[in-house]
Design an enzyme around this catalytic site. Structure first.
Site, short mmCIF file in Angstrom:
data_model
loop_
_atom_site.label_atom_id
_atom_site.label_comp_id
_atom_site.label_asym_id
_atom_site.label_seq_id
_atom_site.Cartn_x
_atom_site.Cartn_y
_atom_site.Cartn_z
N VAL A 94 -19.85 39.91 24.79
CA VAL A 94 -20.22 41.36 24.46
C VAL A 94 -18.94 41.16 23.95
CG1 VAL A 94 -20.54 41.73 27.42
CG2 VAL A 94 -18.89 41.03 26.52
N GLY A 95 -18.66 42.14 22.84
CA GLY A 95 -17.30 42.24 22.74
C GLY A 95 -17.54 41.58 21.06
N CYS A 96 -18.55 41.75 20.72
CA CYS A 96 -19.12 41.18 19.15
C CYS A 96 -19.12 42.84 18.09
CB CYS A 96 -20.42 40.56 19.38
SG CYS A 96 -21.83 40.95 20.10
N GLY A 97 -19.64 43.53 18.71
CA GLY A 97 -19.72 44.69 19.30
C GLY A 97 -21.66 45.19 18.11
N LEU A 98 -22.26 43.78 18.81
CA LEU A 98 -23.42 43.92 18.86
C LEU A 98 -24.07 43.95 19.89
CD1 LEU A 98 -24.49 42.34 15.14
CD2 LEU A 98 -24.48 44.55 15.22
#
Length: 259
Positions: A94-98
């Site tokens: 998570v937190g990757c923007g995708l």
């Protein structure tokens, strides 16, 4: 649990949390009417792509909890393996923007093509579809608070119907009932008391039913999805009028009552 309760002089529709789990893992929790839950679970499994045929469901059980109901389905080994892979794919970083991309892809998932599916329905069947369904809504008559979905067969009217406080749930219950009865959805049409949104078209296509008839309006995206999937989408179906938004060639010529 009964589908209604008598409160302050009125019969009010019940709704309860229903968790649907596959091989011990919950996939969805929905507010639903507490009747026909086996139909609901089977239909959800098919319309959401967890199974493609009833033989892939090996066991079913209803477990009642203090706060709701759990519908437990146990799938065949091959389907259970595919389900585990699906969960692993969705459990990425998570937190990757995708991180929502899989959910977006699932929302617009590929559907089976129904372009080659034929139909015996005539315009006269479509013109009376809403009246036939209206006559098979006892819970609605009692509570005025539920939707319905019915299976329309040419020349016979609505031969099966299910009701629920949720429009998606009513359609899933109908799909599951047909599935359990061994009836092929391709031999008729789905009739619903709600608007025709994109997800209702998706469920129709996943069940391999080539025609969806809605009492209310369609959304623009629903028309796009129906056109691509080969689903005949009929809306504003209030006897004797209706409008066909996609694949009108599937409906046999009949009385000219198309508005």
């Amino acid at each position: 649990m009964t589908p209604f309760r008598h409160i302050s002089g009125r019969d009010l529709a019940e709704e309860t949390p229903v968790a649907i789990s596959f091989n011990g893992t919950t996939q969805a929790v929905m507010m639903a009417s507490p009747q026909d839950l086996k139909d609901f679970a089977y239909g959800f499994a098919l319309s959401e792509g967890f199974v493609s045929e009833i033989a892939q469901i090996e066991r079913f059980e209803i477990v009642t909890h203090d706060k709701g109901v759990e519908a437990q389905l146990w799938l065949s080994a091959k389907k259970a393996e595919a389900l585990a892979a699906r969960r692993r794919k969705m459990a990425g970083p998570v937190g990757c923007g995708l991180c929502g991309i899989d959910s977006l892809h699932e929302a617009m998932r590929a559907l089976p093509s129904l372009n080659s599916v034929t139909s015996d329905l005539e315009q006269s069947d479509l013109a009376t579809a809403s009246d036939h369904l209206r006559s098979q809504q006892p819970l609605h008559d009692q509570t005025r608070a539920v939707h319905a979905a019915g299976f329309l067969v040419a020349g016979k009217g609505i031969v099966m119907a299910r009701e629920d406080v949720g429009r998606h749930n009513a359609l899933d219950k109908l799909i599951g009932a047909l599935m359990r009865a061994g009836r092929d959805p391709a031999t008729g049409a789905f009739v619903i008391t709600s608007r025709a949104s994109m997800d209702m078209v998706q469920k129709t296509a996943m069940a391999r039913c080539s025609t969806l008839i809605a009492v209310s309006a369609p959304t623009a995206l629903a028309v796009d999805v129906a056109t691509e999937a080969g689903v005949t989408l009929v809306a504003y179906a209030r006897s004797p009028e209706f409008e066909i938004f996609s694949h009108p060639n599937r409906i046999e010529a009949g009385p000219k009552n198309v508005t």
